[in-house]
Enzyme design. Structure first.
Site, mmCIF file in Angstrom:
data_model
loop_
_atom_site.group_PDB
_atom_site.id
_atom_site.type_symbol
_atom_site.label_atom_id
_atom_site.label_comp_id
_atom_site.label_asym_id
_atom_site.label_seq_id
_atom_site.Cartn_x
_atom_site.Cartn_y
_atom_site.Cartn_z
ATOM 1 N N GLY A 8 1.282 13.642 1.066
ATOM 2 C CA GLY A 8 1.773 14.280 2.290
ATOM 3 C C GLY A 8 1.143 13.714 3.551
ATOM 4 N N ARG A 9 1.091 12.373 3.638
ATOM 5 C CA ARG A 9 0.374 11.710 4.748
ATOM 6 C C ARG A 9 -1.027 12.290 4.888
ATOM 7 N NH1 ARG A 9 4.435 12.907 8.580
ATOM 8 N NH2 ARG A 9 6.367 12.064 7.797
ATOM 9 N N LYS A 56 -0.377 -0.291 9.716
ATOM 10 C CA LYS A 56 -1.126 -0.678 8.515
ATOM 11 C C LYS A 56 -1.756 -2.061 8.678
ATOM 12 C CE LYS A 56 1.183 1.808 4.788
ATOM 13 N NZ LYS A 56 2.240 1.644 3.798
ATOM 14 N N GLN A 109 10.970 3.157 -1.956
ATOM 15 C CA GLN A 109 10.019 2.132 -1.533
ATOM 16 C C GLN A 109 9.093 1.724 -2.673
ATOM 17 O OE1 GLN A 109 8.013 3.272 2.095
ATOM 18 N NE2 GLN A 109 9.770 2.596 3.294
ATOM 19 N N ARG A 130 -3.213 9.634 7.345
ATOM 20 C CA ARG A 130 -3.625 8.703 6.298
ATOM 21 C C ARG A 130 -4.712 7.754 6.789
ATOM 22 N NH1 ARG A 130 2.159 6.463 4.579
ATOM 23 N NH2 ARG A 130 2.305 6.541 6.849
ATOM 24 N N ASP A 145 0.307 11.795 11.269
ATOM 25 C CA ASP A 145 -0.057 10.948 10.133
ATOM 26 C C ASP A 145 -1.572 10.938 10.004
ATOM 27 O OD1 ASP A 145 -0.361 9.024 8.175
ATOM 28 O OD2 ASP A 145 1.152 7.686 9.034
ATOM 29 N N ILE A 159 0.874 -1.170 0.000
ATOM 30 C CA ILE A 159 0.000 0.000 0.000
ATOM 31 C C ILE A 159 0.912 1.221 0.000
ATOM 32 C CG2 ILE A 159 -1.834 1.227 1.218
ATOM 33 C CD1 ILE A 159 -2.370 -1.491 2.683
ATOM 34 N N HIS A 160 0.905 1.959 -1.090
ATOM 35 C CA HIS A 160 1.803 3.119 -1.220
ATOM 36 C C HIS A 160 0.958 4.383 -1.261
ATOM 37 C CE1 HIS A 160 5.566 5.145 -2.457
ATOM 38 N NE2 HIS A 160 4.756 5.952 -3.130
#
Ligand SMILES: [Zn+2]
Length: 191
Positions: free
Chosen positions: A92-93, A153, A70, A127, A125, A50-51
């Site tokens: 940017g997170r 994650k 990565q 995300r 963070d 997951i990127h």
């Protein structure tokens, strides 16, 4: 979730020949268009990366972070192992490009990545990964090996069984070594 899904297309790349499919997710200020990159002969329990989007790293080759390294590692890995990269558009997170650049400006004045986010009124963070189980369900995938150094994650994928964590081993450089130390010491990444 009211998500629009594209057809499947071929994507020959310098890392191999992939299939791609786009997912358009509505969000507060419009929509987010995510990309799933995968091999045609996906494993039953595929390795999934997951990127999260990082324009400065992924496209410009910024040395402030390790995102591009990565991403390249992940694409080479899934080419070898018949896996999948889920490219999430949460720059940017998830504070967006403009806020990220403002955070970089604060970092130019000596703040670290977490302090800069806090000064701008954001969490370290922001995300989210709710779309990921939706995408995996779409591909009828229930179990994965997760390519990540981020233990948070693993617990954020409701309904998906992570049978194994596959680490990413990266070298640091003079620009991102402080950033990687913060990731490891203050954000719990396993580096
Ligand atoms: Zn980055």
């Amino acid at each position: 979730m009211n998500i629009e899904i594209s057809n499947i297309a071929n994507l020959p790349s310098r890392f191999g020949t992939f299939k791609v499919k786009a997912f358009k997710e509505p969000c507060a200020d419009g929509c987010k268009e995510h990309l799933v990159i995968y091999k045609e002969n996906l494993q039953d329990v595929p390795t999934v990366r997951i990127h999260s989007e990082c324009l400065t790293g992924d496209a410009i080759g910024s040395l402030k972070c390790d995102c591009r390294d990565q991403l390249e590692y992940a694409l080479e890995f899934i080419e070898r192992t018949n896996g999948m990269v889920i490219y999430l558009r949460q720059e940017g997170r998830n504070i967006g490009l403009l806020n990220k650049i403002n955070a970089y400006a604060l970092q130019d004045n000596g703040l670290n990545t977490i302090e800069a986010n806090h000064q701008l009124g954001f969490e370290a963070d922001e995300r989210t990964y709710e779309i990921v189980p939706y995408i995996l369900n779409h591909f009828k995938i229930e179990k994965i090996k997760l390519l990540t150094n981020n233990p948070h994650k693993i617990n954020s994928l409701a309904g998906i069984e992570v049978v194994e964590r596959v680490p990413i081993i990266m070298d640091s450089n003079e620009h991102n070594s402080d950033y990687l130390d913060v990731k490891k010491d203050d954000m719990g990444h396993l580096l």
